[in-house]
Design an enzyme around this catalytic site. Structure first.
Site, PDB file in Angstrom:
ATOM      1  N   PRO A  81      73.000   8.382  18.200  1.00  0.00           N
ATOM      2  CA  PRO A  81      73.252   9.691  18.802  1.00  0.00           C
ATOM      3  C   PRO A  81      72.701   9.872  20.214  1.00  0.00           C
ATOM      4  CG  PRO A  81      71.412   9.834  17.276  1.00  0.00           C
ATOM      5  CD  PRO A  81      71.934   8.422  17.194  1.00  0.00           C
TER       6      PRO A  81
ATOM      7  N   GLY B  81      44.912   3.850  20.229  1.00  0.00           N
ATOM      8  CA  GLY B  81      45.757   2.698  19.948  1.00  0.00           C
ATOM      9  C   GLY B  81      46.449   2.248  21.217  1.00  0.00           C
ATOM     10  N   ALA B  82      47.495   1.445  21.076  1.00  0.00           N
ATOM     11  CA  ALA B  82      48.169   0.876  22.240  1.00  0.00           C
ATOM     12  C   ALA B  82      48.720   1.951  23.170  1.00  0.00           C
ATOM     13  CB  ALA B  82      49.284  -0.064  21.786  1.00  0.00           C
ATOM     14  N   ILE B  83      49.387   2.960  22.623  1.00  0.00           N
ATOM     15  CA  ILE B  83      49.989   3.993  23.469  1.00  0.00           C
ATOM     16  C   ILE B  83      48.918   4.794  24.191  1.00  0.00           C
ATOM     17  CG2 ILE B  83      51.289   6.167  23.407  1.00  0.00           C
ATOM     18  CD1 ILE B  83      53.126   4.904  21.381  1.00  0.00           C
TER      19      ILE B  83
ATOM     20  N   ALA C  76      48.846  10.674  20.162  1.00  0.00           N
ATOM     21  CA  ALA C  76      49.206   9.253  20.054  1.00  0.00           C
ATOM     22  C   ALA C  76      48.439   8.592  18.914  1.00  0.00           C
ATOM     23  CB  ALA C  76      48.915   8.545  21.375  1.00  0.00           C
TER      24      ALA C  76
ATOM     25  N   HIS D 264      47.399 -27.049  35.139  1.00  0.00           N
ATOM     26  CA  HIS D 264      46.246 -26.569  35.913  1.00  0.00           C
ATOM     27  C   HIS D 264      46.717 -26.136  37.294  1.00  0.00           C
ATOM     28  CE1 HIS D 264      42.124 -26.324  37.400  1.00  0.00           C
ATOM     29  NE2 HIS D 264      42.550 -26.969  38.492  1.00  0.00           N
TER      30      HIS D 264
END
Length: 464
Positions: free
Chosen positions: A34, A180-182, A266, A443
């Protein structure tokens, strides 16, 4: 009424990938959506946030590290332009989804779909009217929605990630409920653009699902940035007073009022299972109000599958994509590979330094009875990290001492999310630390920290 081999409900990362894979395998496929083609991820989540995080990183360099890089002079930072760039990035990726649907001859149905029965979907079309489609197989990919702090609601100044990422204006101050992550990613962006940021976390540490050493390091880095993090602190109430929001919190039984222009909720996500007629299709939910699935993403109704956030296994976009491939291949009768223990899949938080991990934390591994060996290598001993100008963080690997196989990896450092695939590949195919240590790493790269940890797991780090 049109009939399809497969109908996908939801065009997020899981849904559109499942549709593509089904079409590639010769199945007539339709996808119903939608609003957000590409899902929350492409429109108001993963993708625009990464654009904002990159802008914030550049601001950080110019404000905190300018002298070290030989940069001088007056510089201004326009968040509005950063916002515009994030929208352009998102819109480009969404256009890419539509291109892929057309390329793979997948029928797009723009509207809100609900099950009329176990083989019929009724769609309220965005441009008016309804359309019924029948199917042999369905894949539910309806995603998730933000959980709110109990007893609170949204308002003009109490928002979710969606409202915040679509705002071109910045508040002077913000309280973020959830570390958290957000919460951490928004905290990083907003603080670098001059917003006064306070993050409130109910559990004892930031990023509470990560290894304890990771939480300790990221809390240290955010303190240096100037972000206030209140852990083991409960949000009791949120009152939007118009010009100011008051948040009442408690810690150790002591109440405190915090005030800011805005609050971002969040604390997590709830699977989107309401309003889709799942009961009419006979699809069962788990005790956690997610759709129950087996290893092939099949629900209790054999020809109906559920992927991504709605099944609650691990609510990450790349997990949804992988589940979508498994579901489509299973439907087509093609060879597939199940994902196994979802704890072993990669996860990341994209502030700088990044946090990236997979598998068991050290404590989890010990709790599960493993004879654990741990190796930890700091980026202060990595030449590339110094060249980049950010030697913060470390690589920490947890392995089974008996067999030498990886149980978990926990990284903090500049762009370390890019290092995860080597670790998850090794775990997936049961490579041992001894075998991994013999893999030559370029490297100078950040990935040399992985090689050092592989050596460390078998007792002989070279550069530390």
């Amino acid at each position: 009424m049109t009939h399809y081999d497969v109908v996908v409900l939801g065009a997020g990362p899981g849904g559109y990938v499942a549709a593509i894979r089904a079409a590639q395998l010769g199945l007539s496929t339709a996808i119903v959506e939608p609003k957000y083609w590409g899902g929350v991820c492409l429109n108001v989540g993963c993708i625009p946030s990464k654009a904002l995080l990159r802008n914030a990183e550049l601001v950080h360099i110019f404000t905190k590290d300018a002298k070290a890089f030989g940069i001088s002079g007056e510089v201004t930072f326009d968040y509005g332009i950063a916002y515009d760039r994030s929208r352009k990035v998102a819109e480009g990726r969404v256009a890419g989804v539509h291109f892929l649907m057309k390329k793979n001859k997948i029928t797009e149905i723009h509207g809100y779909g609900t099950f009329a029965d176990a083989n019929t979907l009724l769609v309220d079309l965005n441009d008016g009217g309804t359309e019924s489609v029948t199917f042999d197989n369905a894949i539910i990919a309806t995603g998730s929605s933000t959980r709110l702090v109990p007893g609170t609601s949204l308002s003009a100044n109490v928002v979710t990630y969606e409202e915040q990422i679509l705002s071109r204006e910045l508040p002077k101050s913000i309280i973020i409920a959830g570390a958290g992550a957000i919460g951490m990613e928004f905290g990083y962006v907003l603080k670098n653009y001059g917003v006064d940021v306070t993050i409130v976390e109910f559990l004892p540490r930031a990023l509470p699902n990560e290894d304890a050493d990771v939480s300790k390091e990221i809390e240290k880095q955010f303190k240096k940035l100037g972000v206030t993090i209140l852990t083991a602190t409960k949000v009791e109430s949120i009152a939007d007073g118009g010009s100011q929001v008051t948040v009442t919190v408690t810690k150790d039984g002591v109440a405190q009022e915090l005030k800011a222009e805005k609050v971002l909720q969040a604390i997590g996500f709830a699977p989107n299972v309401e309003g889709y007629g799942l009961d009419k299709a006979g699809v069962a939910l788990t005790d956690r109000k997610a759709i129950g699935v087996d290893d092939y993403m099949r629900t209790n109704v054999g020809h109906i599958y559920a992927i991504g956030d709605v099944n609650g296994l691990l609510q990450l976009a790349h997990v949804a994509e992988a589940q979508g491939v498994v579901a489509a291949e299973t439907i087509a009768g093609a060879e597939t590979l199940t994902l196994g223990d979802h704890r072993m899949l990669p996860r990341a938080t994209f502030c700088q330094p990044n946090v990236a991990s997979f598998g068991l934390t050290e404590q989890q591994a010990r709790n599960e009875g493993y004879d654990v060996v741990v190796a930890k290598f700091p980026f202060t001993a990595n030449a590339k990290a110094h060249g980049v100008g950010d030697p913060s963080g470390f690589v920490k690997l947890v392995a089974d001492a008996k067999h030498g196989e990886l149980l978990g990896g926990h990284l903090v450092g500049h762009d370390v999310a890019e290092l995860l695939p080597e670790l998850t590949l090794a775990q997936r195919w049961d490579l041992t630390a001894s075998e991994l240590a013999r893999n030559v790493h370029t490297h100078p790269t950040m990935s040399e920290a992985l090689q050092e940890c592989f050596h460390g797991l078998v007792g002989h780090m070279i550069n530390f």
